[in-house]
Design a protein around this motif. Structure first.
Motif, PDB file in Angstrom:
ATOM      1  N   ASN A 101      10.056   3.553 -13.762  1.00  0.00           N
ATOM      2  CA  ASN A 101      11.159   4.315 -13.165  1.00  0.00           C
ATOM      3  C   ASN A 101      11.126   4.238 -11.648  1.00  0.00           C
ATOM      4  OD1 ASN A 101      12.295   5.119 -15.564  1.00  0.00           O
ATOM      5  ND2 ASN A 101      11.188   7.074 -15.662  1.00  0.00           N
ATOM      6  N   THR A 102       9.900   4.259 -11.064  1.00  0.00           N
ATOM      7  CA  THR A 102       9.765   4.165  -9.601  1.00  0.00           C
ATOM      8  C   THR A 102      10.316   2.835  -9.099  1.00  0.00           C
ATOM      9  OG1 THR A 102       7.809   5.595  -9.602  1.00  0.00           O
ATOM     10  CG2 THR A 102       8.108   4.161  -7.698  1.00  0.00           C
ATOM     11  N   LEU A 152       8.717   2.084  -1.524  1.00  0.00           N
ATOM     12  CA  LEU A 152       8.886   0.724  -2.044  1.00  0.00           C
ATOM     13  C   LEU A 152      10.202   0.122  -1.566  1.00  0.00           C
ATOM     14  CD1 LEU A 152       7.958  -1.593  -3.853  1.00  0.00           C
ATOM     15  CD2 LEU A 152       8.957  -0.373  -5.799  1.00  0.00           C
ATOM     16  N   TYR A 153      11.259   0.891  -1.630  1.00  0.00           N
ATOM     17  CA  TYR A 153      12.574   0.432  -1.166  1.00  0.00           C
ATOM     18  C   TYR A 153      12.534   0.067   0.324  1.00  0.00           C
ATOM     19  CZ  TYR A 153      16.798   1.719   1.425  1.00  0.00           C
ATOM     20  OH  TYR A 153      17.805   1.778   2.353  1.00  0.00           O
ATOM     21  N   GLN A 154      11.947   0.960   1.139  1.00  0.00           N
ATOM     22  CA  GLN A 154      11.881   0.705   2.584  1.00  0.00           C
ATOM     23  C   GLN A 154      11.078  -0.551   2.894  1.00  0.00           C
ATOM     24  OE1 GLN A 154      13.446   1.978   4.996  1.00  0.00           O
ATOM     25  NE2 GLN A 154      14.125   4.028   4.404  1.00  0.00           N
ATOM     26  N   TYR A 155       9.986  -0.750   2.153  1.00  0.00           N
ATOM     27  CA  TYR A 155       9.151  -1.944   2.386  1.00  0.00           C
ATOM     28  C   TYR A 155       9.943  -3.221   2.105  1.00  0.00           C
ATOM     29  CZ  TYR A 155       5.552  -5.486   1.747  1.00  0.00           C
ATOM     30  OH  TYR A 155       4.812  -6.638   1.841  1.00  0.00           O
ATOM     31  N   ILE A 156      10.586  -3.281   0.953  1.00  0.00           N
ATOM     32  CA  ILE A 156      11.331  -4.491   0.582  1.00  0.00           C
ATOM     33  C   ILE A 156      12.497  -4.707   1.540  1.00  0.00           C
ATOM     34  CG2 ILE A 156      12.689  -5.593  -1.229  1.00  0.00           C
ATOM     35  CD1 ILE A 156      10.994  -4.080  -3.277  1.00  0.00           C
ATOM     36  N   LYS A 157      13.180  -3.642   1.912  1.00  0.00           N
ATOM     37  CA  LYS A 157      14.298  -3.751   2.858  1.00  0.00           C
ATOM     38  C   LYS A 157      13.825  -4.331   4.189  1.00  0.00           C
ATOM     39  CE  LYS A 157      17.405  -0.743   5.527  1.00  0.00           C
ATOM     40  NZ  LYS A 157      17.864   0.658   5.744  1.00  0.00           N
ATOM     41  N   THR A 158      12.686  -3.830   4.687  1.00  0.00           N
ATOM     42  CA  THR A 158      12.144  -4.336   5.961  1.00  0.00           C
ATOM     43  C   THR A 158      11.764  -5.808   5.852  1.00  0.00           C
ATOM     44  OG1 THR A 158      11.294  -2.140   6.514  1.00  0.00           O
ATOM     45  CG2 THR A 158      10.336  -4.011   7.699  1.00  0.00           C
ATOM     46  N   GLU A 159      11.168  -6.200   4.729  1.00  0.00           N
ATOM     47  CA  GLU A 159      10.795  -7.598   4.519  1.00  0.00           C
ATOM     48  C   GLU A 159      12.028  -8.507   4.510  1.00  0.00           C
ATOM     49  OE1 GLU A 159       7.201  -8.903   3.625  1.00  0.00           O
ATOM     50  OE2 GLU A 159       7.359  -7.314   5.135  1.00  0.00           O
ATOM     51  N   LEU A 191       0.864  -1.183   0.000  1.00  0.00           N
ATOM     52  CA  LEU A 191       0.000   0.000   0.000  1.00  0.00           C
ATOM     53  C   LEU A 191       0.902   1.236   0.000  1.00  0.00           C
ATOM     54  CD1 LEU A 191      -2.904   1.030   0.105  1.00  0.00           C
ATOM     55  CD2 LEU A 191      -2.722   1.047   2.614  1.00  0.00           C
ATOM     56  N   LEU A 192       1.043   1.878  -1.157  1.00  0.00           N
ATOM     57  CA  LEU A 192       1.873   3.069  -1.294  1.00  0.00           C
ATOM     58  C   LEU A 192       1.009   4.317  -1.116  1.00  0.00           C
ATOM     59  CD1 LEU A 192       4.004   1.974  -4.389  1.00  0.00           C
ATOM     60  CD2 LEU A 192       4.681   1.920  -1.976  1.00  0.00           C
ATOM     61  N   ASP A 193       1.551   5.302  -0.414  1.00  0.00           N
ATOM     62  CA  ASP A 193       0.802   6.522  -0.095  1.00  0.00           C
ATOM     63  C   ASP A 193       1.288   7.670  -0.970  1.00  0.00           C
ATOM     64  OD1 ASP A 193      -0.590   8.590   0.987  1.00  0.00           O
ATOM     65  OD2 ASP A 193       0.189   8.373   3.029  1.00  0.00           O
ATOM     66  N   GLY A 194       0.475   8.040  -1.952  1.00  0.00           N
ATOM     67  CA  GLY A 194       0.849   9.114  -2.863  1.00  0.00           C
ATOM     68  C   GLY A 194       0.887  10.476  -2.191  1.00  0.00           C
ATOM     69  N   ARG A 195       0.285  10.621  -0.999  1.00  0.00           N
ATOM     70  CA  ARG A 195       0.267  11.908  -0.296  1.00  0.00           C
ATOM     71  C   ARG A 195       1.408  12.051   0.699  1.00  0.00           C
ATOM     72  NH1 ARG A 195      -5.742  11.401   1.920  1.00  0.00           N
ATOM     73  NH2 ARG A 195      -4.852   9.329   2.296  1.00  0.00           N
ATOM     74  N   SER A 196       2.196  10.981   0.852  1.00  0.00           N
ATOM     75  CA  SER A 196       3.316  11.012   1.804  1.00  0.00           C
ATOM     76  C   SER A 196       4.424  11.928   1.312  1.00  0.00           C
ATOM     77  CB  SER A 196       3.852   9.595   2.003  1.00  0.00           C
ATOM     78  OG  SER A 196       5.052   9.611   2.743  1.00  0.00           O
ATOM     79  N   GLU A 197       5.201  12.457   2.270  1.00  0.00           N
ATOM     80  CA  GLU A 197       6.365  13.264   1.918  1.00  0.00           C
ATOM     81  C   GLU A 197       7.456  12.408   1.284  1.00  0.00           C
ATOM     82  OE1 GLU A 197       7.723  15.334   5.339  1.00  0.00           O
ATOM     83  OE2 GLU A 197       5.933  16.588   5.523  1.00  0.00           O
ATOM     84  N   ASP A 198       7.456  11.094   1.594  1.00  0.00           N
ATOM     85  CA  ASP A 198       8.454  10.200   1.012  1.00  0.00           C
ATOM     86  C   ASP A 198       8.040   9.825  -0.401  1.00  0.00           C
ATOM     87  OD1 ASP A 198       9.977  10.120   3.342  1.00  0.00           O
ATOM     88  OD2 ASP A 198       8.797   8.462   4.178  1.00  0.00           O
ATOM     89  N   PRO A 199       8.962   9.910  -1.369  1.00  0.00           N
ATOM     90  CA  PRO A 199       8.637   9.502  -2.734  1.00  0.00           C
ATOM     91  C   PRO A 199       8.213   8.038  -2.778  1.00  0.00           C
ATOM     92  CG  PRO A 199      10.754  10.649  -2.635  1.00  0.00           C
ATOM     93  CD  PRO A 199      10.334  10.391  -1.219  1.00  0.00           C
ATOM     94  N   LEU A 244       1.440  -2.935  -9.282  1.00  0.00           N
ATOM     95  CA  LEU A 244       1.182  -1.855  -8.325  1.00  0.00           C
ATOM     96  C   LEU A 244       0.630  -0.592  -8.988  1.00  0.00           C
ATOM     97  CD1 LEU A 244       4.364  -2.123  -6.039  1.00  0.00           C
ATOM     98  CD2 LEU A 244       2.090  -3.066  -5.628  1.00  0.00           C
ATOM     99  N   HIS A 245       0.562  -0.611 -10.341  1.00  0.00           N
ATOM    100  CA  HIS A 245       0.085   0.558 -11.091  1.00  0.00           C
ATOM    101  C   HIS A 245       0.943   1.784 -10.800  1.00  0.00           C
ATOM    102  CE1 HIS A 245      -3.474  -1.560 -12.557  1.00  0.00           C
ATOM    103  NE2 HIS A 245      -3.646  -2.020 -11.325  1.00  0.00           N
TER     104      HIS A 245
END
Length: 472
Positions: free
Chosen positions: A54-55, A20-27, A7-15, A49-50
């Protein structure tokens, strides 16, 4: 390759790529993405993920840069084994301890695990041929759920085999097939549940059965053992009306219940209006004395549930076991709609096993494996006696695929196991088989021999002797 649902948050300050990187790293760090797991391709994940390619590419490049994943040409991105990398970096700079030495010293080379079997002598080519034959016989049948209690052809083969080999008296309608003894014990516990106040078990006894009974809300009453098996007087005193027992090869002590005591146990069932659950888990492998018929075959009052498995003679991974219900419990099984339980063993496997039995391969395989396991057992026992002499006592050597070893060197169970592991040998505790593990014998371990070659058995016992008696 796996799917990643995030679940990616388009309104977050984080790109998005950072999220996505943080999620995979945590997993990866948590172990949820295991080493050598292949990540989705950039195209597949962006589509799933639509989000833009590039993302995904930016997230993957960051993971590569920080050493969490690696790119393999024409293959994809794979999670790196961080534990191995840590070992490598810690020891690669040391000239006196190359990075492979840590793994070599901690590796288990000889695993005396009970339950492992001799895969070298399994007739894989015959099984493959019969499996292919099954696929060609009736493809429509093989894609359906099948008979809830098991396919009739296999139940016929089992009934014939049990009558000839164990004296079991049953019709195919009394036989229920399931994925392992524990699954079938769960059904038995459900059938008996409301009618009993407790279930008696040998002490020590099979902890897998005890756990099933406890999970089904049945209090377990431990009954001590005599030299020839269950103490019948203590069974009477327990007031339990159900007893689970392994008479043909008591687990784990290994004694075989003699005919006289079997008659006493059947009398107990008649006196108490009780039920005997007879687990005949490895009765095919008896090395001393004449075979004794099953309790079920001797039971003229039909108060015995008989359980058996193909795990010891064939392969545990086949997950195929069976039970024979007495008429009263069979009626309960029908009354309480247990036929609504879907069959847990695939029809393809059942049909292959049926052909394996009907074509004579089963009995030929048993005859061969009796010789194989008898030789392994003789190798194990003779090597222990030669090296350890009166420093160790062997328990339960008349049947089965394991022994117990009482070691006279002052070490307790945990010390014996840990010291053995230092020389690359794994042996197993006996204390879990006791209802109260603190009451178990202090210096005893379980040694299974089915999965090791004769050469490995000899070398493994030499290593145990060195570890336990030469001040390793």
């Amino acid at each position: 390759m796996i799917d990643l649902t995030i679940l990616l948050d388009g309104r977050s300050e984080d790109p998005l790529y950072t999220q996505l990187y943080q999620y995979i790293k945590t997993e990866i760090l948590s172990g949820k993405l295991a080493a050598q797991t292949r990540l989705p391709s950039i195209r597949a994940l962006s589509s799933h993920l639509h989000i833009s390619r590039n993302t995904v590419d930016l997230a993957y490049q960051q993971l590569i840069a920080e050493g969490y994943v690696q790119s393999r040409p024409r293959s994809g991105l794979y999670v790196i084994d961080l534990e191995l990398e840590t070992l490598s970096s810690s020891y690669s700079s040391s000239m006196n301890m190359p990075k492979a030495s840590v793994q070599e010293r901690s590796a288990i080379q000889y695993d005396f695990r009970y339950g492992d079997v001799d895969a070298e002598h399994f007739p894989f080519s015959t099984w493959r041929k019969l499996s292919n034959q099954s696929l060609q016989m009736n493809q429509q049948m093989l894609v359906s759920y099948g008979d809830p209690i098991g396919e009739l052809g296999l139940r016929n083969e089992i009934a014939n085999y049990l009558h000839g080999s164990r004296g079991v008296n049953s019709s195919p309608d009394q036989i229920i097939i399931g994925a392992g003894i524990q699954y079938l014990l769960g059904i038995v516990a459900g059938l008996l549940g409301a009618a009993i106040n407790s279930i008696a078990m040998e002490e020590p006894g099979y902890d897998g059965a005890r756990t099933i009974f406890q999970h089904n809300g049945l209090p377990v009453h431990p009954i001590p053992l005599d030299e020839d098996g269950l103490n019948i007087q203590k069974l009477y005193e327990s007031k339990s009306r159900i007893v689970y027992i392994t008479p043909s090869h008591q687990f784990p002590h290994g004694m075989v219940m003699p005919l006289a005591k079997r008659m006493q146990l059947l009398k107990w069932a008649a006196d108490m209006n009780g039920i005997i659950i007879e687990d005949d888990y490895d009765s095919e492998f008896r090395y001393v004395g004449k075979p004794i018929p099953s309790l079920q075959g001797m039971d003229t009052h039909q108060r015995t549930v008989y359980l058996g498995t193909f795990s010891k003679c064939l392969l545990p991974s086949l997950r195929t076991a069976y039970m024979v219900l007495p008429p009263a419990l069979l009626e309960l099984h029908k009354k309480h709609n247990y036929r609504l339980y879907d069959q847990t063993v695939s029809q393809l496997q059942q049909k292959t096993l049926e052909l394996f039995m009907s074509n004579g391969h089963w009995e030929a395989h048993i005859r061969k494996m009796r010789k194989v396991y008898r030789q392994k057992q003789m190798t194990l026992i003779s090597t222990i006696k030669k090296l350890m002499g009166n420093q160790a006592t062997i328990i339960g050597q008349d049947a089965g695929l394991h022994i117990l070893l009482r070691v006279h060197n002052g070490m307790d169970e945990l010390e014996l196991i840990q010291t053995a592991e230092k020389v690359g040998v794994r042996v197993y505790p006996v204390s879990p088989f006791w209802t109260h593990p603190t009451q178990a014998e202090r210096s005893m371990v379980q040694i299974g021999f089915g999965g090791l070659s004769n050469e490995d058995i000899i070398t493994g016992v030499h290593a145990l002797h060195h570890a336990w008696f030469n001040n390793y």
